[in-house]
Design a protein around this motif. Structure first.
Motif, PDB file in Angstrom:
ATOM      1  N   SER A  77       0.810  -1.220   0.000  1.00  0.00           N
ATOM      2  CA  SER A  77       0.000   0.000   0.000  1.00  0.00           C
ATOM      3  C   SER A  77       0.842   1.268   0.000  1.00  0.00           C
ATOM      4  CB  SER A  77      -0.935   0.002   1.204  1.00  0.00           C
ATOM      5  OG  SER A  77      -1.784  -1.115   1.158  1.00  0.00           O
ATOM      6  N   GLU A 117      -2.318  -2.270  -9.917  1.00  0.00           N
ATOM      7  CA  GLU A 117      -3.077  -3.277  -9.163  1.00  0.00           C
ATOM      8  C   GLU A 117      -3.838  -4.212 -10.102  1.00  0.00           C
ATOM      9  OE1 GLU A 117      -5.325  -1.347  -6.066  1.00  0.00           O
ATOM     10  OE2 GLU A 117      -3.494  -0.692  -5.057  1.00  0.00           O
ATOM     11  N   ALA A 153     -11.923  -3.074  -3.096  1.00  0.00           N
ATOM     12  CA  ALA A 153     -11.663  -1.678  -2.724  1.00  0.00           C
ATOM     13  C   ALA A 153     -12.451  -1.312  -1.467  1.00  0.00           C
ATOM     14  CB  ALA A 153     -12.035  -0.754  -3.867  1.00  0.00           C
ATOM     15  N   THR A 157      -8.204   1.652   0.477  1.00  0.00           N
ATOM     16  CA  THR A 157      -7.848   1.824  -0.934  1.00  0.00           C
ATOM     17  C   THR A 157      -7.973   3.290  -1.329  1.00  0.00           C
ATOM     18  OG1 THR A 157      -8.657  -0.405  -1.409  1.00  0.00           O
ATOM     19  CG2 THR A 157      -8.367   1.071  -3.283  1.00  0.00           C
TER      20      THR A 157
END
Length: 177
Positions: A77, A117, A153, A157
């Motif tokens: 992340s 992603e 998500a 996110t």
């Protein structure tokens, strides 16, 4: 008639040495400091070059981001900050001072993170199913990968996409400016 003086006779006490005069300052004179120095010329903005550079960087970083996540088999992340910084750097460095480039850097940073992603999901699905990447892409298509991405998500996110956008914006603004 010339007058001739004789030096004094030496005595037993040494004469004090004369103080040496300081050497003159070799730097600019006071008048030079009073003149205003001209600022460095501003680098003109090249919006087209900045957008192209940011787009190419976004594609390259998306591929690297997705590939790295696939190699370690997990999402990273905080790497979105690096993705945004690379995209913003490319926009600002080659685009210059154009005020639109930080916005372009932010938008393309978000697109790059999402594309990275999606690439990660496509690679993972190809490995898990034992088929090629091309087969996964032709079967699911980009819309299918987006649907998979949307399912996972969440608030986190959105937060990391915002961080990527901020990194792209601020880096483009600082480098371009």
């Amino acid at each position: 008639m010339s007058q001739h003086t004789q030096p004094p006779a030496p005595d037993s006490t040494p004469a004090p040495e004369a103080a040496a005069a300081p050497a003159p300052y070799p730097g600019p004179s006071g008048a030079d400091f009073l003149q205003a120095q001209a600022p460095a010329p501003a680098r003109p903005g090249n919006l087209g070059l900045g957008i192209v550079a940011a787009f190419v960087a976004a594609l390259a970083v998306a591929a690297a981001y997705g590939g790295i996540m696939n190699a370690i088999e997990r999402e990273i992340s905080y790497a979105v900050i690096g993705v945004g910084a690379v995209v913003g750097f490319a926009a600002g460095k080659l685009g210059g001072r154009n005020p639109l480039l930080p916005v372009v850097g932010a938008v393309l940073s978000v697109a790059s993170v999402i594309l990275g992603e999606l690439f990660y999901y496509a690679l993972a699905l190809a490995e898990a199913s034992g088929i090629g990447l091309g087969d996964v892409l032709s079967t699911l298509g980009v819309s299918g990968l987006i649907d998979i991405w949307k399912e996972g998500a969440d608030f986190k996110t959105a937060l990391f996409l915002a961080l990527g956008a901020f990194a792209g914006y601020s880096t483009a603004k600082k480098i371009g400016g």
